[in-house]
Scaffold this active site. Structure first.
Site, short mmCIF file in Angstrom:
data_model
loop_
_atom_site.label_atom_id
_atom_site.label_comp_id
_atom_site.label_asym_id
_atom_site.label_seq_id
_atom_site.Cartn_x
_atom_site.Cartn_y
_atom_site.Cartn_z
N ASP A 139 -7.01 -2.25 3.90
CA ASP A 139 -5.89 -3.20 3.57
C ASP A 139 -6.90 -4.73 3.89
O ASP A 139 -5.75 -5.72 3.64
CB ASP A 139 -5.17 -2.49 4.42
CG ASP A 139 -4.23 -1.76 3.56
OD1 ASP A 139 -4.59 -1.17 2.16
OD2 ASP A 139 -3.55 -0.72 4.07
N ASP A 165 0.92 -1.77 0.20
CA ASP A 165 -0.38 -0.19 0.21
C ASP A 165 0.87 1.08 0.12
O ASP A 165 2.20 1.20 0.25
CB ASP A 165 -0.86 -0.25 1.37
CG ASP A 165 -1.86 1.48 0.92
OD1 ASP A 165 -2.10 1.78 0.05
OD2 ASP A 165 -1.87 1.70 2.56
#
Length: 652
Positions: free
Chosen positions: A550, A353
């Site tokens: 996430d 990420d």
């Protein structure tokens, strides 16, 4: 030589009823007990050495049976009796084929054929091996147990104007606590004092103090360095970062690596096989050898039994993984189990990420552009809505200084993951988010904003485009180093998946030397990319993230790595590996530790099998005595243990 001790966070670490490491009389008592456990071995060694000296240089008239037999029996019992008791206990549990039974049969058999010194020697060295093993396990635990030493014993809470010393578990969310200089922070909270420096080494492995300012987060386990500070509690103790870390540590060793499980299964099959082979060595030559002597072949069988004991494998391999977990925790990396250490060695694809992982996730408002409203009025509306979100961009907007702050009536707030926020502010319908949100809600907006590189928050009021706010983030200092180190470790594919704009994501990836960058992604789109990567059989994929959005990606990846310092609880809960320092460079550290652990485990397996196979062959042929058998069993186990604890001293 089996170690049944478990790491138990609830136990004292200094033997004094607390976890402070203080000097207490009971601690001295504990030291006395530790010393007393060596007395049987010392007594046995003295009697054995004296017996051997008298055997060779003493009076044969005095030192004959039954005196000689009684002397060596006295030498045998201090170290042999505990093993024999353990063997009986295991047999009662229907486990006949275990190391205690093998050692008992071998040594009692040696006594039966008059090989007294060898019988005592086997048991003595076995006891020495036990002590070395205990010392090695204790050392391996020490790096993990340092986390247990940061448990706060009490909290100073302010109630009705009084300062009360209470257990951290009894403090409620919203209460205020005081922490003096040198004290541990007992609970997660927000700093109410202007600022202070905190030592975070126990939580993150970093020795450099961290300065925390008013309204910033303080975590349980940090040590206040400056002066008395006041903190507003935001989490009960059970939900604090410290409590969760302790829970992770407690259960880390319960998840076994495949190699460890395989060795344990192997030992269950291997032990009865060698027992019956030893029985065959003792009895079968009766039918095959003309000058068969039962005493000679029984001795060979007993030697074979001692050599075949699987101590080196059963002990050193779990200890190797335990040491790896301990070494990782020392460097601010928590593995949730030995199985993830194994999996990390196969890693070849890393997907990250962006925000909070490669960048600091600390955004600042750069520009406010309004189409129809006054800028001050527009930021006031947006901040009122964003105050209901924990997203880093929301925090940047709410912390933007406003000249005339006022209280807004906010209702019907809804956060749409990957899009933004919607809700009513003073009766006006607000939409605050990215282009996808505007498109989803059918709002026409100025598409020329796509040329802007910074992150953009679009605003619509009553379904009419009202302007935008630009936000900028900053990459972490070690982000470039992290990518370089991963390349050196043979990671062949590195990718960034982000919900941020493609232009920003691509620019960062180019600067850091990342292979692929995909922006403007929703959580489910990140999952789709990961699923595609996993369709290639050779890919072993790790995903590194920090936010609640996430969590699906962390769960679906082969190895989920969460940034534990700024990461959400959901991300930390679902991840397999947690980086307490929030440094992406620690990913490479985790890989290096995993590979070092794997090397040590394989070295121990090869060492044990090679030496045991050689001495087993020599024993069956009559060329190895009990003393060589002791080396093949206890000696190899000691070498394997010493090799396993090396990882605790390595620099990564």
């Amino acid at each position: 030589m089996e170690n049944n001790s478990e790491l138990k966070p609830e136990e004292d670490t200094c033997g004094c009823g607390c976890s402070c490491g203080c000097s207490d009389p009971s601690a001295e008592t504990s030291s006395g007990k530790a010393f007393r456990k060596y007395i049987p071995g010392v007594l046995s060694a003295f009697l054995l050495m004296t017996g051997i000296v008298v055997d060779h240089w003493g009076s044969s008239f005095f030192f004959t049976d039954p005196v000689r037999w009684l002397w060596y029996l006295a030498a045998y019992l201090p170290v042999g009796w505990p093993v024999l008791k353990e063997a009986v206990e295991e047999i009662r549990k229907n486990d006949f084929f275990n190391e205690f039974t093998l050692m008992g049969i071998a040594t009692l058999g040696a006594f039966a054929i008059g090989q007294y010194p060898e019988a005592v020697g086997v048991m003595l060295f076995y006891a020495v091996g036990e002590h070395f093993q205990d010392a090695a396990v204790d050392k391996a635990k020490r790096n993990i147990k340092v986390l247990l030493d940061i448990r706060p014993d009490s909290a100073t809470v302010i109630r009705e104007g009084k300062h009360l010393q209470v257990a951290p578990e009894t403090v409620a969310v919203g209460e205020r606590i005081l922490v003096k200089a040198g004290e541990k922070v007992p609970l997660d909270g927000i700093l109410l004092s202007p600022k202070s420096s905190f030592n975070t080494a126990a939580l993150t492995g970093e020795s450099k103090p961290r300065t925390v300012r008013r309204q910033e987060k303080v975590l349980a386990g940090m040590v206040n360095l400056d002066h008395v500070v006041e903190i507003e509690v935001k989490e009960i103790y059970a939900n604090s970062s410290l409590a969760k870390i302790l829970e992770l540590v407690q259960h880390a060793t319960s998840r076994k690596a495949k190699t460890e499980l395989l060795i344990r299964r192997f030992a269950k099959i291997y032990t009865p096989i060698v027992f019956f082979l030893a029985l065959g060595i003792a009895l079968l030559p009766f039918f095959l050898v003309e000058d068969y002597a039962f005493k000679t072949w029984l001795y060979r069988a007993l030697v074979f039994l001692v050599i075949s004991c699987p101590c080196a494998l059963v002990i050193s391999i779990p200890l190797g993984y335990f040491g790896g977990i301990g070494a990782a925790s020392k460097h601010g990396v928590l593995f949730k189990g030995a199985n993830y250490l194994d999996r990390m060695t196969q890693l070849n694809t890393v997907v990250m990420d962006k925000t909070g992982t490669l960048t600091k996730g600390v955004f600042k408002v750069q520009e406010i552009v309004s189409a129809t409203y006054d800028k001050e009025e527009l930021i006031g509306f947006v901040a009122a809505l964003e105050n209901h979100s924990n997203h880093p961009i929301a925090k940047a907007i709410t912390s933007y200084p406003q000249e005339n702050k006022r209280i807004y009536d906010v209702e019907e707030v809804k956060e749409i993951s990957g899009f933004g926020l919607k809700g009513k502010v003073d009766g006006k319908q607000l939409l605050v988010g990215n282009e996808k949100l505007m498109q989803k809600e059918g709002v026409d907006y100025d598409t020329s904003i796509r040329s802007i590189v910074d992150s953009i928050v679009l605003i619509a009021i009553d379904r009419h485009y009202a302007g935008y706010i630009t936000i900028a983030d900053e990459e972490k200092e070690d982000a470039a180093d992290a990518i370089r180190e991963l390349r050196k470790l043979g990671i062949r594919q590195i990718m960034v998946l982000s919900g941020d704009k493609q232009s920003i994501t691509g620019k960062l990836a180019t600067r850091l030397g990342i292979d692929q960058a995909h922006g403007d992604l929703l959580p489910e789109e990140k999952v789709a990319y990961l699923e595609e990567l996993k369709t290639v059989p050779r890919n072993v994929v790790a995903f590194v993230g920090d936010g609640i959005n996430d969590s699906p990606s962390l769960a679906i990846s082969d190895i989920g790595i969460a940034m534990g310092g700024v990461g959400s609880d959901a991300a930390i809960e679902v991840a397999d590996v947690i980086i307490q320092t929030d440094q992406p460079s620690k990913i490479a550290t985790a890989v290096r530790i995993a590979k070092a652990t794997r090397r040590i485990v394989l070295q121990n397996i090869c060492l044990a099998f090679t030496i045991k196979a050689l001495v087993l062959l020599l024993g069956a042929m009559g060329y190895a005595t009990m003393w060589e058998a002791v080396f093949a069993d206890v000696g190899v186990a000691l070498l394997a243990i010493l090799n396993a604890v090396r990882i605790l001293h390595k620099k990564f």
